[in-house]
Design an enzyme around this catalytic site. Structure first.
Site, PDB file in Angstrom:
ATOM      1  N   ASP A 119      76.739 -68.532   8.099  1.00 42.86           N
ATOM      2  CA  ASP A 119      78.056 -67.966   7.763  1.00 42.86           C
ATOM      3  C   ASP A 119      78.079 -67.241   6.423  1.00 42.86           C
ATOM      4  O   ASP A 119      78.801 -66.261   6.262  1.00 42.86           O
ATOM      5  CB  ASP A 119      79.150 -69.042   7.821  1.00 42.86           C
ATOM      6  N   ARG A 172      83.617 -69.933  17.494  1.00 46.96           N
ATOM      7  CA  ARG A 172      84.356 -68.708  17.733  1.00 46.96           C
ATOM      8  C   ARG A 172      83.490 -67.677  18.450  1.00 46.96           C
ATOM      9  O   ARG A 172      82.286 -67.596  18.199  1.00 46.96           O
ATOM     10  CB  ARG A 172      84.818 -68.144  16.380  1.00 46.96           C
ATOM     11  N   SER A 226      75.829 -72.148  11.160  1.00 41.35           N
ATOM     12  CA  SER A 226      75.985 -72.482   9.744  1.00 41.35           C
ATOM     13  C   SER A 226      75.422 -73.845   9.349  1.00 41.35           C
ATOM     14  O   SER A 226      76.132 -74.711   8.851  1.00 41.35           O
ATOM     15  CB  SER A 226      77.458 -72.383   9.382  1.00 41.35           C
TER      16      SER A 226
END
Ligand code: ADP
Ligand code: MG
Length: 452
Positions: free
Chosen positions: A190, A72, A136
């Site tokens: 994350d 993203r 992450s």
């Protein structure tokens, strides 16, 4: 054995009693302490060089978020008064060939996605772009803007990345893609982003949890308790610790868990993750159903080979199945047809629903035990309020999951949860937004140094 008894056995196998929750909490505490002091532990307890924001940070920052399923890119405007606004947020799906080929292919894919997205939205294309990067996977950090990959998880195998600094790899990919001004100024994972994003709004937030493709958490620790390292150039009294709790291994495994582990890409590792996270829950259900059908307990009138396909049962199906309130369990029937079980009896469908329930309930209760352990590591007698920020589709989209977590926490801390001493807060987009907040913290610190 009659099929009803077989189902009951499976339910017993997957049950997590309050005593087992208490044991997980105790074991978590000792593993956390050992990890912090540099002794052997299943919990890596990684220092992140990030402190919590003050809530007054200001400006517009870009963040990248490499999770397990999506990549993203977003832009966040921080208003400086504990509020913020997402200006744009676009995602690109990570195809299997991108995550399993070479590191160069993966990083080039990300750089080109960034180029495409900021081209559409850019307002000041020439300015140096200070970008926060949520990455992450376990990394070893020596500062806020460097992180060496310890090892891939969640099915990633891109070659040539382990042992390398992913910030340098990303910045080189930006240059190759023709984005010389784009620069990663902070790398984080994350869990840290989720915590930071929530704590920009809520100063009581001190735990960040991910329940998505994988599972992990971070929390706020006193620097004096992190005895394994000395931190040059880090002056705050507290630092966020990335627990890497997916690797916790003091757990009672069922034979199904052993099978999942044996056929996974990382046998012996990430045992909690393999019992709790979205990447594995569907697969656990498949393995249980396969065994039950082989023993003639379910699907007697149909071809069972459909259940032989690894990862053939998606985690998303579990929530759809648990939510099926039709009289004949039509939705369960549809899902079974989708995976290739063409004929099912009503009793089969009821059995499938019970298995899904057992598997997802265990996951939620183990997740709750881990959360309880982290909160009581920070504050053993629960004297202060704590907000636990959670991000991830498993928590967000599976209605039963959040309910089961809450129930389990109520069992362990009845008064604290009821009196909102422990608040669980869905922090949507936290894993993206937090990286932008961290980029702002870094920029503020640099501006301060430049002024002094
Ligand atoms: P990432 O981990 O890549 O950041 P997400 O947080 O969106 O991504 O998590 C994606 C995972 O969440 C999927 O792999 C899937 O296992 C799980 N998931 C998605 N939707 C549902 C759902 N409706 N019910 C249960 N699990 C879901
Ligand atoms: Mg994510």
């Amino acid at each position: 054995m009659r099929h009803v008894e077989l189902i009951k056995n499976v339910e017993r196998d997957f049950a997590v009693t309050p005593d087992q929750i208490k044991k997980v909490i105790r074991d978590f505490h000792s593993e956390m302490r050992e990890g912090l002091s540099g002794q052997k532990s299943s919990l890596k307890m990684i220092p992140t060089y990030v402190e919590r924001p003050k809530g007054a940070e200001k400006g517009t920052f870009i963040a990248l978020d490499l999770g397990g399923t999506n990549f993203r890119v977003l832009a966040l405007e921080l208003k400086g008064n504990r509020t913020s606004e997402i200006l744009f947020s676009k995602k690109a799906v990570l195809r299997k060939d991108v995550i399993t080929a070479s590191g160069r292919k993966l990083f080039d894919f990300m750089a080109h996605s960034v180029k495409k997205i900021i081209k559409i939205h850019a307002t000041e294309p020439d300015k140096t772009r200070n970008i926060g990067f949520t990455f992450s996977f376990p990394i070893k950090q020596t500062g806020i803007n460097s992180g060496t990959l310890i090892g891939w998880t969640k099915g990633f195998t891109a070659g040539g990345v382990r042992g390398k600094d992913v910030v340098r790899l990303m910045n080189s990919a930006f240059r190759r893609a023709g984005l010389p001004n784009a620069k990663i100024v902070a790398i984080t994972n994350d869990t840290v982003s989720t915590l930071v994003s929530k704590s920009y709004e809520d100063p009581a937030c001190d735990v960040g949890v991910i329940l998505g493709t994988g599972t992990n958490a971070c929390y706020c620790e006193k620097v004096k308790n992190i005895t394994k390292s000395r931190f040059a150039n880090f002056t705050a009294g507290e630092m966020l610790i990335n627990i890497e709790w997916g690797n916790f291994n003091k757990l009672r495994l069922t034979p199904y868990d052993r099978l999942i582990d044996k056929f996974s890409k990382n046998p012996g590792k990430q045992l909690l993750e393999k019992m709790v996270s979205g990447m594995y829950l569907g697969e656990i259900v498949r393995v249980v159903l396969k065994e039950m059908s082989e023993r003639g307990a379910i699907f007697r009138k149909t071809d069972k080979t459909a259940l032989n396909k690894k990862d053939g049962f998606k985690t998303e199906y579990i929530s759809a199945i648990e939510n099926d309130s039709t009289k004949e369990l039509y939705h369960v029937n549809d899902i079974l047809k989708t995976i290739g079980v063409s004929k099912s009896l009503y009793s089969d469908r009821k059995a499938v629903r019970r298995i899904c329930r057992a598997v997802s309930k265990r996951a939620a209760r183990l997740g709750a035990a881990a959360i309880a352990a982290v909160v009581t590591k920070i504050d053993p007698r629960l004297l202060k309020p704590h907000t636990v920020a959670i991000d991830g589709s498993l928590y967000e989209k599976h209605a039963g999951f959040s309910r089961d977590i809450r129930h389990a926490l109520c069992e362990v801390f009845p008064t604290a949860v009821r009196k909102s001493g422990i608040k669980i807060s869905l922090t949507k987009d936290g894993s993206g937004k937090g990286a932008a907040v961290i980029a702002a913290i870094v920029k503020n610190a640099r501006d301060r140094v430049a002024r002094d």
